[in-house]
Every structure is written in structure tokens, then in C-alpha cells.
Design an enzyme around this catalytic site. Structure first.
Site, mmCIF file in Angstrom:
data_model
loop_
_atom_site.group_PDB
_atom_site.id
_atom_site.type_symbol
_atom_site.label_atom_id
_atom_site.label_comp_id
_atom_site.label_asym_id
_atom_site.label_seq_id
_atom_site.Cartn_x
_atom_site.Cartn_y
_atom_site.Cartn_z
ATOM 1 N N ASP A 1 44.397 62.485 50.746
ATOM 2 C CA ASP A 1 43.197 62.492 49.921
ATOM 3 C C ASP A 1 42.754 63.911 49.524
ATOM 4 O O ASP A 1 41.603 64.123 49.175
ATOM 5 C CB ASP A 1 42.054 61.783 50.678
ATOM 6 C CG ASP A 1 40.866 61.498 49.786
ATOM 7 O OD1 ASP A 1 41.057 61.284 48.581
ATOM 8 O OD2 ASP A 1 39.734 61.506 50.301
ATOM 9 N N CYS B 1 29.473 53.931 49.322
ATOM 10 C CA CYS B 1 29.118 52.569 48.945
ATOM 11 C C CYS B 1 30.387 51.726 48.962
ATOM 12 O O CYS B 1 31.437 52.173 48.508
ATOM 13 C CB CYS B 1 28.482 52.549 47.557
ATOM 14 S SG CYS B 1 28.057 50.897 46.948
ATOM 15 N N CYS C 1 28.698 46.186 41.462
ATOM 16 C CA CYS C 1 28.284 47.594 41.437
ATOM 17 C C CYS C 1 26.790 47.717 41.162
ATOM 18 O O CYS C 1 26.312 47.272 40.107
ATOM 19 C CB CYS C 1 29.076 48.362 40.380
ATOM 20 S SG CYS C 1 28.636 50.127 40.318
ATOM 21 N N CYS D 1 31.807 47.379 45.581
ATOM 22 C CA CYS D 1 32.910 46.931 44.721
ATOM 23 C C CYS D 1 34.142 46.576 45.547
ATOM 24 O O CYS D 1 34.884 45.647 45.215
ATOM 25 C CB CYS D 1 33.240 47.982 43.655
ATOM 26 S SG CYS D 1 33.950 49.516 44.288
ATOM 27 N N CYS E 1 44.671 41.380 39.152
ATOM 28 C CA CYS E 1 43.242 41.063 39.124
ATOM 29 C C CYS E 1 42.963 39.756 38.393
ATOM 30 O O CYS E 1 41.973 39.075 38.689
ATOM 31 C CB CYS E 1 42.461 42.184 38.435
ATOM 32 S SG CYS E 1 42.311 43.706 39.395
#
Length: 352
Positions: free
Chosen positions: A141, A248, A205, A251, A195
Site C-alpha cells: 500500500d 469508513c 456511501c 461501501c 458486479c
């Protein structure tokens, strides 16, 4: 050689290991367009090293392969994973004092350290496998590469409409890591998007940061606002943050592929239960030394005291709990202007 590397990765605790070439990802143009629109906000480093991100050979000259790895950080409760999709709509019973919500990935020891130690060993194994001329670089990352795009091309998962990687075997509670190497390894087949017509992540969201399928405006994202943004949080966005004080998950939690997730061995031993829902008033009283002592070795240190307490003030302002006013009044006199301003905002919110 690919099977030898894959077996070593499993023994080191990684949940998946796939391979792709070091050719530039086809998404480079879209990434540059995204930068041109300014959707990266204050993350200037993304633009500064964009030329490297779109071409792995500029990161490691002579690179021929990319090893894409995943480490799962899903919880160990299958029932919870089955109902993750409902998480954004569930309201837990109110605690006796207001508590904050920390993104799931941050409730562990710092994943950079946990994964980095294993990655270093795996990269050394790759170099030994290839011989004296082989060179490898590893990242968790932090590297200037388009890791999700390379992971999709390696077959590790697909980039969902929320712009995060989704694994059919692990869901989307996964850390990604990569090894760039000059060793030529047989690539795996790329994954395709799965998806379908699902739009749950967009609906979940709180700030509308997912402006369209596969399009994220980081300037609206709560993870960006509570971690990457170093200055004041725009007042119109503060109410939508709720009690989130570091990142958060909404999602990610909405994704139905999470039902296939499982607890990974690497992160299980590093879990820190005390970070799940910390007491906000208690956090607001932390001085610099106490902040460092409490969050040393966790992702929470990234925001520094000023950033975390800024977020805590916003969460308290959204709590509706006037019992937090004395703590906020003390914070309004904090020597750090960022904390003091957000404390005054929270006091005004509670006064309403």
C-alpha cells in the site's frame, strides 16, 4: 517457479497469490484523467509519481513480473459476514457514552509491518529462486503502482463499482501487497468484473463520494476526510461523517461478495478489540504523549493527534449527547487550532 512462489506465500500466511506481467496497466489513461479532474484532493503524491504508477518498469528497471498477494482481515463471525450488506442500515442500541467507529482495517496492528515482514521473506525467496541476477521490490500500500489494476489483471479479484478490489473467495476485506521482480513468471488469467446490476455500494456511501459506478471523488470520501485530509473538514460534510473517527467501511460492508470472506491467519493474531468502538470523551482528553502511547504500532497514528481529535470533535457534535459539552469546551481551548475549531463547531451542533 510460480507454484514454488505460491506455496511459499501460503506458508507465510497470505490468503491468495497470483501473477501477472510487468506491462503497464491499461487503466493508466483513466488514472491520469482522474488526476486532471482534481479528484485526488490533497494527495499530491499521487500526481507527483504518476509516471511511475502507470509503468512498473519505471519503478524497477527490467521488471518482468508482478506477484499480487492478498491478506484477509474479515472477522471470524460468519453470521456477521452474511449480514454485512445490511450494516449501513442497522442502528445499534445507544451506549452509555458516545463511542466512535474505526474502519475495520485499522483495528489491527499496522498492516504495513505485519505484511511487510512476510513480504520481505517472500521477495528474498524469489531472488534466490531466480539466481544472482534477479532483483525484486515489494510494497504494501505504499509503492507508486496501480495495485488494484495489477491485482485484477493477475486474477486476484475485480475492481468493484466502489473502486476497491473484490475477491470472489475473500470478499473485499483484504489487504493488497505486491512484489515487482525481474524474474519471468507465468501469468495467471485476469479476473472479469462481476458486479452485475448491483449498486449497493453506491447507495451505501454517506457522502455520495462514488459519483457513478467505478468513479470515486476522494474529496467527498469519509476515509479521505478523516485520514488523508490534513486541514479542516468542510462543514457541509461533517454531519454525514456520523461517529466515524478513522476511515469508513460502508461501501465495503454493502458488498454481497463478503459472504464468502473468511478470517485470515496473518491478521488474526494482530487484532486490537479496544479499537472497535472507543470512548469519544476519553479520546478527546489525550495529550500528545498519551496519543502516541495508545496508538503506537497501529494505523491510527497516521492521522496524528490533531487529526484524530479533529475527527472526535465532529463525531461528538453529531452524537446529540450534551453530556460531552464539558469535554468539548476544554477542547475548544486546545493549543492546536484545528482541534479547537472543530470543538467549537461541535458545541454549536449540540446547542441546536
Amino acid at each position: 517457479m510460480t507454484e514454488s512462489v505460491r506455496q511459499c506465500a501460503r506458508e507465510l500466511g497470505f490468503d491468495d497469490c497470483r501473477f501477472t506481467t510487468a506491462e503497464p496497466p491499461v487503466s493508466g489513461t483513466r488514472f491520469q484523467d482522474w488526476l486532471a479532474q482534481g479528484r485526488q484532493g490533497e494527495m499530491a503524491y499521487l500526481e507527483r509519481n504518476a509516471h511511475k504508477r502507470i509503468d512498473p518498469s519505471r519503478v524497477l528497471p527490467g521488471a518482468r513480473s508482478v506477484i499480487a498477494l492478498a491478506a484477509c482481515y474479515a472477522g471470524d463471525d460468519p453470521a456477521q459476514r452474511e449480514t454485512d450488506v445490511e450494516a449501513p442500515r442497522r442502528m445499534p442500541p445507544p451506549p452509555s457514552r458516545p463511542t466512535g467507529l474505526v474502519a475495520r482495517y485499522a483495528r489491527f496492528a499496522d498492516y504495513h509491518e505485519v505484511l511487510g515482514e512476510r513480504l520481505s521473506r517472500l521477495a528474498h525467496f524469489v531472488d534466490q529462486l531466480g539466481g544472482s541476477e534477479t532483483r525484486s521490490l515489494w510494497y504494501v500500500d505504499t509503492g507508486p503502482i496501480l495495485e488494484r489494476d495489477l491485482a485484477q489483471r493477475a486474477g486476484l479479484g475485480f475492481i468493484g463499482k466502489h473502486t476497491n478490489l473484490v475477491s470472489r473467495r475473500l470478499g473485499n476485506w483484504i489487504f493488497l501487497a505486491e512484489i515487482l521482480t525481474t524474474l519471468e513468471l507465468t501469468p495467471d488469467a485476469a479476473e472479469t468484473n462481476r458486479c452485475g446490476s448491483c449498486r449497493r455500494c453506491l447507495a451505501a456511501c454517506p457522502t455520495g463520494a462514488i459519483t457513478a459506478p467505478f468513479q470515486l471523488d476522494a474529496r467527498l470520501c469519509i476515509s479521505y476526510l478523516t485520514i488523508e485530509l490534513k486541514g479542516p473538514i468542510p462543514p457541509p460534510l461533517r454531519p454525514a461523517i456520523g461517529n466515524r473517527i478513522s476511515g469508513c467501511d460502508d461501501c465495503l460492508a454493502a458488498c454481497p461478495w463478503n459472504r464468502f470472506g473468511r478470517e485470515g491467519p496473518l491478521m488474526k493474531a494482530s487484532a486490537k478489540a479496544e479499537l472497535t468502538t472507543p470512548d469519544l470523551v476519553e479520546l478527546l482528553a489525550l495529550d500528545e504523549a498519551q496519543f502516541k502511547a495508545r496508538f503506537a504500532g497501529t494505523p491510527m497514528v497516521r492521522t496524528k493527534r490533531r487529526g484524530l481529535l479533529r475527527n472526535v470533535c465532529v463525531a461528538l457534535g453529531n452524537s446529540g449527547d450534551t453530556g460531552a459539552l464539558p469535554a468539548l469546551e476544554r477542547a475548544a481551548t486546545d493549543p492546536e487550532p484545528l482541534i479547537a475549531e472543530h470543538a467549537r463547531w461541535a458545541i454549536a451542533q449540540l446547542a441546536r
